[in-house]
Scaffold this motif. Structure first.
Motif, PDB file in Angstrom:
ATOM      1  N   LEU A  87       0.826  -1.212   0.000  1.00 38.68           N
ATOM      2  CA  LEU A  87       0.000   0.000   0.000  1.00 38.68           C
ATOM      3  C   LEU A  87       0.858   1.259   0.000  1.00 38.68           C
ATOM      4  O   LEU A  87       0.540   2.242  -0.683  1.00 38.68           O
ATOM      5  N   SER A 111      -6.404  -3.001  -4.062  1.00 37.30           N
ATOM      6  CA  SER A 111      -7.586  -3.645  -3.505  1.00 37.30           C
ATOM      7  C   SER A 111      -7.223  -5.012  -2.927  1.00 37.30           C
ATOM      8  O   SER A 111      -7.680  -5.388  -1.834  1.00 37.30           O
ATOM      9  N   ARG A 114      -5.598  -4.609   0.388  1.00 34.71           N
ATOM     10  CA  ARG A 114      -6.582  -4.329   1.434  1.00 34.71           C
ATOM     11  C   ARG A 114      -7.267  -5.623   1.890  1.00 34.71           C
ATOM     12  O   ARG A 114      -7.509  -5.821   3.090  1.00 34.71           O
ATOM     13  N   GLU A 119      -9.532  -5.841   5.093  1.00 31.20           N
ATOM     14  CA  GLU A 119     -10.248  -4.573   4.979  1.00 31.20           C
ATOM     15  C   GLU A 119     -11.084  -4.538   3.699  1.00 31.20           C
ATOM     16  O   GLU A 119     -10.785  -3.795   2.758  1.00 31.20           O
ATOM     17  N   ARG A 122     -12.485  -1.049   2.437  1.00 30.63           N
ATOM     18  CA  ARG A 122     -11.453  -0.236   1.817  1.00 30.63           C
ATOM     19  C   ARG A 122     -11.010  -0.835   0.497  1.00 30.63           C
ATOM     20  O   ARG A 122     -10.628  -0.109  -0.434  1.00 30.63           O
ATOM     21  N   ALA A 123     -11.057  -2.152   0.411  1.00 30.10           N
ATOM     22  CA  ALA A 123     -10.714  -2.809  -0.847  1.00 30.10           C
ATOM     23  C   ALA A 123     -11.676  -2.386  -1.948  1.00 30.10           C
ATOM     24  O   ALA A 123     -11.278  -2.162  -3.096  1.00 30.10           O
ATOM     25  N   GLU A 126     -10.895   1.153  -3.131  1.00 25.84           N
ATOM     26  CA  GLU A 126      -9.727   1.231  -4.007  1.00 25.84           C
ATOM     27  C   GLU A 126     -10.116   1.065  -5.479  1.00 25.84           C
ATOM     28  O   GLU A 126      -9.429   1.562  -6.371  1.00 25.84           O
TER      29      GLU A 126
END
Length: 227
Positions: A87, A111, A114, A119, A122-123, A126
């Motif tokens: 990341l 992604s 994440r 996560e 959050r993925a 992305e």
């Protein structure tokens, strides 16, 4: 050196290990040439040697000054078990300066990182890139749609995941059907059923094409960071 690179490109899908041997032979002969280190990185990644892929990608980046293989670098960091570093690497580049296809591959890799960290929300974020258009097919669309389907399934949103997977299949079929039409970079795929793209004749009846000159995204090439 050029012959080794040509053989690496020819063998990368059928025999990644042999392709990597050719890439390594090219490195021994011309290790200061950017495309040689890039080829070595791609073949190392294909064989699952992510640590070597990282070293070669960093060397390629230093020699060329380019970020066009940033998605592969991010994915290689994931491959060695460092999603946090992945990341960090992805955030360090100016995404606005990347070609659309490269930006999409980076989004998919980010992604994935994440998801590695547990996560999924959050993925999904992305993957919210400008290139995400469910109604049109570009070269990057099948991979982007499929990645979104994977994240949605992880989130338990099964129906949405199935819809994006369906669109990934439709986009891939439409692009395959249009492969003989080199002037067509973009297809409208809304409401096209997969079987409608079984032949080029059916494709032209079901999908409208756009001249590349009117394509705001340009003719981005497919990259090697597919997941």
């Amino acid at each position: 050196m050029a012959r080794h690179l040509a053989m690496a490109a020819q063998l990368i899908d059928a025999d990644p290990a042999l392709a990597h041997e050719h890439a390594q032979a090219a490195v021994k002969r011309a290790g200061r040439i950017a495309v040689v280190r890039e080829t070595a990185a791609i073949t190392a990644y294909a064989t699952g040697d992510f640590a070597l892929a990282l070293r070669e990608l960093r060397t390629y980046r230093r020699i060329s000054g380019k970020d066009d293989q940033i998605a592969l670098l991010v994915d290689s960091e994931r491959g060695v078990g460092r999603p946090d570093r992945a990341l960090e690497a992805g955030r360090a580049v100016d995404r606005a300066a990347l070609a659309p296809g490269v930006r999409v591959e980076l989004a998919i890799a980010m992604s994935g990182a994440r998801l590695d960290l547990g996560e999924p929300e959050r993925a999904l974020n992305e993957l919210d890139v400008p290139e995400l258009d469910p109604d049109r097919a570009f070269e990057w669309s099948p991979g982007l749609f499929a990645a979104r389907a994977t994240v949605l399934e992880e989130l338990g949103r099964v129906e949405e995941a199935q819809e994006w997977q369906r669109r990934a299949i439709i986009a891939a079929d439409a692009l395959d059907a249009a492969a003989g039409y080199a002037e067509s970079e973009e297809l409208f795929v809304d409401d096209i059923e997969p079987e409608e793209t079984a032949s080029a004749d059916q494709s032209t009846a079901a999908a409208a094409t756009v001249d590349p000159a009117s394509d705001p995204h340009g003719g981005a090439e497919r990259t090697d960071g597919e997941r």
